[in-house]
Design a protein around this motif. Structure first.
Motif, PDB file in Angstrom:
ATOM      1  N   GLY A 255     -10.370  -4.861  -4.007  1.00 38.57           N
ATOM      2  CA  GLY A 255     -10.182  -5.360  -2.814  1.00 38.57           C
ATOM      3  C   GLY A 255      -8.729  -4.686  -2.343  1.00 38.57           C
ATOM      4  O   GLY A 255      -8.277  -5.697  -1.362  1.00 38.57           O
ATOM      5  N   LEU A 256      -8.241  -3.892  -2.689  1.00 34.29           N
ATOM      6  CA  LEU A 256      -6.917  -3.198  -2.205  1.00 34.29           C
ATOM      7  C   LEU A 256      -7.141  -2.218  -1.250  1.00 34.29           C
ATOM      8  O   LEU A 256      -6.158  -1.735  -0.723  1.00 34.29           O
ATOM      9  CB  LEU A 256      -6.029  -2.763  -3.538  1.00 34.29           C
ATOM     10  CG  LEU A 256      -5.754  -3.779  -4.366  1.00 34.29           C
ATOM     11  CD1 LEU A 256      -4.834  -3.056  -5.383  1.00 34.29           C
ATOM     12  CD2 LEU A 256      -4.918  -4.668  -3.608  1.00 34.29           C
ATOM     13  N   LEU A 257      -8.516  -1.952  -0.908  1.00 31.93           N
ATOM     14  CA  LEU A 257      -8.542  -0.573  -0.007  1.00 31.93           C
ATOM     15  C   LEU A 257      -7.996  -1.104   1.286  1.00 31.93           C
ATOM     16  O   LEU A 257      -7.376  -0.407   2.168  1.00 31.93           O
ATOM     17  CB  LEU A 257     -10.007  -0.152   0.101  1.00 31.93           C
ATOM     18  CG  LEU A 257     -10.432   0.743   1.117  1.00 31.93           C
ATOM     19  CD1 LEU A 257      -9.640   2.068   0.827  1.00 31.93           C
ATOM     20  CD2 LEU A 257     -11.766   1.047   1.116  1.00 31.93           C
ATOM     21  N   GLU A 258      -8.535  -2.453   1.492  1.00 31.89           N
ATOM     22  CA  GLU A 258      -7.708  -2.883   2.838  1.00 31.89           C
ATOM     23  C   GLU A 258      -6.513  -3.378   2.916  1.00 31.89           C
ATOM     24  O   GLU A 258      -6.000  -3.563   4.174  1.00 31.89           O
ATOM     25  CB  GLU A 258      -8.990  -3.975   3.727  1.00 31.89           C
ATOM     26  CG  GLU A 258     -10.417  -3.433   3.636  1.00 31.89           C
ATOM     27  CD  GLU A 258     -11.221  -3.349   2.545  1.00 31.89           C
ATOM     28  OE1 GLU A 258     -12.168  -3.103   2.423  1.00 31.89           O
ATOM     29  OE2 GLU A 258     -10.804  -3.842   1.387  1.00 31.89           O
ATOM     30  N   THR A 259      -6.178  -3.975   1.876  1.00 29.63           N
ATOM     31  CA  THR A 259      -4.982  -4.383   1.836  1.00 29.63           C
ATOM     32  C   THR A 259      -3.750  -3.652   1.986  1.00 29.63           C
ATOM     33  O   THR A 259      -2.709  -4.062   1.936  1.00 29.63           O
ATOM     34  CB  THR A 259      -4.940  -5.469   0.543  1.00 29.63           C
ATOM     35  OG1 THR A 259      -5.072  -4.760  -0.563  1.00 29.63           O
ATOM     36  CG2 THR A 259      -6.066  -6.487   0.734  1.00 29.63           C
ATOM     37  N   MET A 260      -3.814  -2.415   1.404  1.00 25.57           N
ATOM     38  CA  MET A 260      -2.578  -1.712   1.119  1.00 25.57           C
ATOM     39  C   MET A 260      -2.778  -0.483   2.329  1.00 25.57           C
ATOM     40  O   MET A 260      -2.085   0.594   2.230  1.00 25.57           O
ATOM     41  CB  MET A 260      -2.788  -1.260  -0.008  1.00 25.57           C
ATOM     42  CG  MET A 260      -2.631  -2.032  -1.090  1.00 25.57           C
ATOM     43  SD  MET A 260      -1.904  -1.267  -2.917  1.00 25.57           S
ATOM     44  CE  MET A 260      -0.600  -0.733  -2.423  1.00 25.57           C
ATOM     45  N   VAL A 261      -3.540  -0.761   3.587  1.00 25.36           N
ATOM     46  CA  VAL A 261      -3.496   0.487   4.505  1.00 25.36           C
ATOM     47  C   VAL A 261      -2.194   0.708   5.109  1.00 25.36           C
ATOM     48  O   VAL A 261      -1.599   1.688   5.366  1.00 25.36           O
ATOM     49  CB  VAL A 261      -4.686   0.041   5.512  1.00 25.36           C
ATOM     50  CG1 VAL A 261      -4.576   0.909   6.675  1.00 25.36           C
ATOM     51  CG2 VAL A 261      -5.800   0.173   4.852  1.00 25.36           C
TER      52      VAL A 261
ATOM     53  N   PHE B  37      -3.161  -8.157   2.614  1.00 26.05           N
ATOM     54  CA  PHE B  37      -3.851  -8.635   3.761  1.00 26.05           C
ATOM     55  C   PHE B  37      -3.447  -7.818   5.031  1.00 26.05           C
ATOM     56  O   PHE B  37      -2.778  -8.619   5.640  1.00 26.05           O
ATOM     57  CB  PHE B  37      -3.932 -10.145   3.849  1.00 26.05           C
ATOM     58  CG  PHE B  37      -4.294 -10.911   2.616  1.00 26.05           C
ATOM     59  CD1 PHE B  37      -5.899 -10.811   2.314  1.00 26.05           C
ATOM     60  CD2 PHE B  37      -3.662 -11.094   1.517  1.00 26.05           C
ATOM     61  CE1 PHE B  37      -6.387 -11.647   1.279  1.00 26.05           C
ATOM     62  CE2 PHE B  37      -4.006 -11.601   0.560  1.00 26.05           C
ATOM     63  CZ  PHE B  37      -5.497 -12.132   0.477  1.00 26.05           C
ATOM     64  N   PRO B  38      -3.925  -6.815   5.540  1.00 29.95           N
ATOM     65  CA  PRO B  38      -3.305  -6.103   6.652  1.00 29.95           C
ATOM     66  C   PRO B  38      -3.449  -6.988   7.978  1.00 29.95           C
ATOM     67  O   PRO B  38      -2.798  -6.986   8.832  1.00 29.95           O
ATOM     68  CB  PRO B  38      -3.928  -4.855   6.715  1.00 29.95           C
ATOM     69  CG  PRO B  38      -4.568  -4.396   5.385  1.00 29.95           C
ATOM     70  CD  PRO B  38      -4.605  -5.898   4.660  1.00 29.95           C
TER      71      PRO B  38
END
Length: 646
Positions: free
Chosen positions: A239-245, A295-296
């Motif tokens: 779940g970090l692909l979207e959260t670390m953009v 959570f971007p």
């Protein structure tokens, strides 16, 4: 020799002379045509005919006996121009190169005599099929020149123990070395094609030797597309692909190392503090920087399920339909399950929930009030951002020892947003509307939360309503509000309902009417209802109550929500789970996206605590279930009449 100074040295297959042992000398060139054997002395004299001038005897070449262990010349003669280029050559190599040049020059001299000329004559007169290299009619590779015969075997393996060479010969050798020459070797003609790799004896060993370890596949073999797919898969699992953009440094680091762990610099370890108590403090665990990394869009996915189990001991075999419906694309970040009239074995119920959710989730907290159960599961990645969890209970019965009706509340802070989850069971009965309103008022006044957690917005809180002391509130359970219609009228409306339009029924719903008037659930909202009433069914089927009581179908099981800021909560899904039929109630599920805000590090953190023993037992059950499925599949294959596996 050609007119351009090029020397042609053909290659011919060789054979051993009859009666001569193979280990005596190095086998480099054997003429296939009959010739007269010569002694070493005669061959030396043939060579020395070409030299003029004084004779110089080199003392370093003393007479030695020829033994099998003595190093021999190479198996194939090297051309003179190649053998002497780039390194110092020995005296033996010079003499052999001189012999080769003389024997080749003698081919073009009609008056020259020797074994090479005799072999040439025999080669020219030989039939076309006798040419070992496939030359027709005695023609060589270069037009205008006769085919060239390899020097005799003895010319290459002569004993140089009694060799005498003059200084003039050495000068000629040096001149030959300095004179540029280009040697052209005749092409090799392969007799047959090499066998395919799969038919070769060494194919299996080659495959084993060149096999790449599975763990190293993504790093050295897979192309750019494969690496990106593997990275997407790893990041989607965590779940970090979207959260670390928003953090480009961490994203680049992960792409290079294929890890979802964020790199930590020594400077950060030296200076970072989690007790700064400031929203804008650099390195705050619950601050804006950390929130944007995970959570971007600053949205948290919450899944809520409520179910009146009717006290049944037998639980459904599989809870996937309740927690993981197939019509959703992604699992949520937080799972909250409220149960009324729960099964007697509460621990077994929690283990079954863990088994269904799998290793990605851990049970953050569980609370109970009699047969009211409230369980909170959260993703393992997110437990570090949760505060300590608090819970409180309220009974609505006159006799407090009877804990069948009442409420259980669980509160905690996630980053800078405080959450309150309440599951309740109100008074039942079609005409008990006033008692249900009393139950609601008692719960909001008596539920003592929060206790140690700081209020994130104390200016908008009131002591008489617990729901005003939290940013986001979800209240769900068996509210027992009914439809103000008789059974026959409700059945007639259900038969006339087309599709998912339930508005004809909802016009008679008690809860919807009271919420509009503001007598209950002040400030709460409910998503539009597009599913049939969830109460009361005959167990095991989709038929409403067929007993003598003929209870009216109603929307007793509900999920409502309240937020301090407008549009903080967005409804993704609101539906019933019709596949679970072990109770007279159908479970109701809701999916929500909740707005998150950065917080301060002055709250009591949970420090990643969760129920470890429950986690291990749930995973063990999950593995056992999968093994049983595989065993059953194997038995079905063995019993098949079409194909039998021995």
């Amino acid at each position: 020799m050609t007119e351009h100074g090029e020397t042609i040295v053909p290659f011919k297959p060789t054979e051993l002379s009859s009666g001569e042992p193979a280990c005596k000398t190095d086998i480099t060139g054997v003429s296939v045509y009959p010739r007269k054997e010569k002694s070493d002395q005669e061959e030396l004299r043939d060579v020395k005919k070409q030299y003029d001038g004084p004779t110089v005897i080199h003392n370093e070449h003393k007479e030695t006996k020829h033994c099998p262990d003595q190093p021999q010349p190479s198996s194939l003669p090297k051309p003179l121009g190649l053998a002497m280029g780039g390194r110092n050559i020995t005296f033996d190599e010079k003499v052999r190169g001189r012999r080769l040049r003389n024997s080749q020059e003698s081919l073009t001299d009609p008056g020259e005599t020797g074994s090479s000329t005799d072999s040439l004559k025999e080669d020219v007169s030989a039939p076309e099929s006798s040419s070992p290299l496939g030359f027709k009619n005695g023609q060589s590779l270069m037009s205008g020149h006769p085919p060239i015969e390899m020097p005799p075997f003895s010319n290459w393996t002569g004993n140089f123990s009694e060799t005498e060479v003059s200084s003039q010969d050495l000068c000629d050798l040096n001149k030959e070395h300095l004179r540029p020459s280009k040697i052209i070797l005749s092409p090799l003609q392969s007799t047959d094609m090499n066998p395919p790799l799969e038919h070769s004896v060494d194919s299996m060993s080659l495959r084993a030797a060149n096999r790449i370890d599975r763990d190293c596949l993504d790093y050295s073999v897979v192309g750019r597309r494969g690496r990106s797919e593997r990275l997407q898969r790893n990041l989607s699992d965590s779940g970090l692909l979207e959260t670390m953009v928003s953090d480009s440094t961490s994203v680049h680091s992960m792409k290079s190392t294929y890890s979802v762990l964020n790199p930590i610099r020594p400077r950060d370890v030296r200076n970072r503090s989690f007790l700064e108590g400031s929203v804008l403090g650099n390195g705050a665990l619950l601050g804006a920087e950390e929130l944007d990394r995970y959570f971007p869009e600053r949205r948290l996915g919450i899944y809520i399920a409520t179910w009146n189990m009717q006290g049944e001991k037998g639980l459904p075999y599989n809870l996937d339909d309740l927690l993981l419906p197939t019509d959703t694309d992604f699992a949520q970040d937080v799972y909250v399950i409220g149960v009324q009239e729960g099964c007697p074995d509460r621990r077994e119920w929690e283990i079954r929930l863990q088994e269904a959710l799998g290793p990605y989730y851990v049970m953050l907290y569980a609370a109970a009030h009699g047969v009211l159960y409230l369980t909170v599961f959260v993703r393992r990645d997110l437990i570090w951002f949760c505060s300590e969890v608090e819970h409180a209970t309220v009974t609505t019965r006159i006799i407090s020892q009877i804990k069948t009706k009442g409420a259980v509340g669980v509160g905690f802070t996630f980053f800078g947003t405080s959450f309150l989850f309440i599951t309740s069971h109100f008074t039942s009965g079609d005409s008990k509307l006033y008692e249900r309103i009393l139950d609601y008022n008692k719960i909001i006044e008596a539920l003592a939360l929060p206790r140690n957690l700081p209020d994130t917005n104390p200016y908008r809180s009131t002591n008489s309503d617990v729901t005003t002391r939290f940013d986001e509130v979800f209240w769900f359970g068996d509210f027992n509000f009914r439809l103000n219609k008789d059974r026959g009228e409700v059945d007639a409306i259900l038969n006339q309902v087309v599709g998912a339009d339930m508005s004809p029924l909802l016009q008679h719903d008690q809860l919807s009417k009271e919420m509009k008037e503001g007598s209950i659930f002040k400030g709460f909202q409910e998503a539009p209802i597009h599913f049939p009433p969830t109460y009361k069914f005959d167990i095991g089927c989709d038929v409403y109550d067929t007993t003598t009581k003929q209870r009216t179908p109603s929307y007793t099981d509900r999920i409502i929500y309240r937020n301090r800021q407008a549009d903080d909560i967005k409804v993704v899904k609101y539906n019933s789970c019709s596949s679970i039929k072990t109770s007279d109630h159908r479970p109701v599920i809701g999916m929500f996206q909740v707005k998150l805000r950065p917080g301060r590090d002055n709250i009591p953190l949970g420090a990643g605590l969760f129920d470890r023993s429950l986690y291990l037992e749930g995973i063990k059950r999950r593995i056992t279930r999968e093994l049983k499925k595989r065993e059953a599949a194997m038995k079905n294959q063995n019993n098949s009449t079409v194909c039998t596996i021995s």
